[in-house]
Design an enzyme around this catalytic site. Structure first.
Site, short mmCIF file in Angstrom:
data_model
loop_
_atom_site.label_atom_id
_atom_site.label_comp_id
_atom_site.label_asym_id
_atom_site.label_seq_id
_atom_site.Cartn_x
_atom_site.Cartn_y
_atom_site.Cartn_z
N HIS A 1 6.87 -7.27 -2.41
CA HIS A 1 6.74 -6.55 -1.14
C HIS A 1 7.78 -7.08 -0.14
CE1 HIS A 1 3.24 -4.39 -2.33
NE2 HIS A 1 2.38 -5.38 -2.25
N LYS B 1 0.80 -1.23 0.00
CA LYS B 1 0.00 0.00 0.00
C LYS B 1 0.84 1.28 0.00
CE LYS B 1 -3.65 -0.45 -0.38
NZ LYS B 1 -4.27 -0.71 -1.73
N SER C 1 -3.99 3.17 4.87
CA SER C 1 -4.28 2.53 3.60
C SER C 1 -4.28 1.00 3.77
CB SER C 1 -3.24 2.94 2.57
OG SER C 1 -3.55 2.37 1.32
#
Length: 293
Positions: free
Chosen positions: A107, A45, A137
């Protein structure tokens, strides 16, 4: 493929993970990078889809317009460690990418990235977002994504975020680890979400010069317009509305894309506590973030 229940967090090589990102670990670890690969790395995010889309347009926007209308972004820019039943794994998608360069997203914290990326001297674009907006988020994302652990309420969630008990580990270690890497690995561009939001055109230009692309001003302006938040939010190929595990009735995948939205979520007490933890965790690093622009 809709999962019936949400996954549990467990410790994996010192990082909180769910099985969706560890089930294919042998293949992830031994993934064969190529010198012209571009790895897009972020904490979840933090603008991953945004930068993926910018790069996709920079490289392939003109050659293959049908690619932009027929293939969702997650097929064009595979998520390396993802392994979800019923769809090809990230490594499989990446291995079968017909494009050159291959755009691949991850990620993973820097220490878990497959070694071949460093050995091949592949280019890496890291995007970091300030911790407060990132937490907000991520919270909304976890509410609507059934492939994520149960987020609980905002207060519980924020505590977990501060403790680093989130998928892909602590935000603090993630942004710091990649910042450290940048000091010794010259093929890494470290970008900030806030800079992208403030002046997308300028950041697109930075990307072009890092990648050695001679894109015309017109081309850059066109791309900058196409990647504005509202345009991407409406675009079925970039807004993840085709992913069954995500419940858009709860929250859209692309929610606001604003800098400073954390002010609508943090109470005064939460903010004070967060600032304390932040000061502690970030005291030995030179990386600086903006929580408003």
């Amino acid at each position: 493929m809709k999962p019936t229940s949400r996954p549990e967090l467990f410790d994996f090589e010192g990082i909180s993970m769910t099985h969706y990102f560890t089930d294919n670990w042998e293949k992830v670890k031994n993934f064969q990078a190529r010198p012209d690969d571009i790895l897009i790395a972020t904490y979840p995010k933090a603008g991953t889809t945004w930068v993926s889309y910018i790069l996709d347009l920079l490289y392939f926007g003109n050659d293959a317009p049908e690619r932009q209308t027929s293939q969702p972004i997650y097929m064009r820019v595979p998520f390396l460690e993802a392994c979800i039943q019923g769809v090809p794994s990230g490594t499989e998608l990446a291995d079968n990418l017909p494009t050159s360069p291959r755009l691949i997203k991850t990620h993973l914290p820097v220490q878990l990235v497959p070694k071949s990326f460093w050995e091949q001297n592949s280019r890496v674009v890291y995007v970091a977002r300030n911790a407060k907006d990132n937490a907000v988020s991520y919270f909304h994302f976890d509410r609507m994504n059934m492939g994520e652990p149960e987020p609980g309420n905002w207060n519980t969630y924020l505590q977990k975020f501060m403790e680093g008990k989130k998928v892909f580990g602590p935000w603090f270690d993630h942004v710091n680890g990649w910042w450290e890497k940048k000091q010794t690995y010259s093929n890494l561009l470290y970008m900030f979400y806030e800079d992208l939001a403030e002046d997308t055109g300028r950041e697109v230009e930075r990307l072009c010069s890092f990648l050695g692309l001679s894109t015309s001003v017109e081309e850059r302006e066109k791309i900058t317009k196409g990647v504005q938040f509202d345009a991407m939010k409406q675009n079925k190929m970039t807004n993840y509305s085709t992913v069954p595990v995500m419940d858009f009735k709860i929250s859209p995948f692309m929610r606001k894309g604003k800098v400073g939205d954390w002010k609508n979520h943090f109470t005064v007490a939460q903010n004070e506590q967060f600032d304390e933890v932040y000061k502690q965790k970030m005291k030995n690093t030179t990386v600086k973030f903006r929580t408003e622009i």
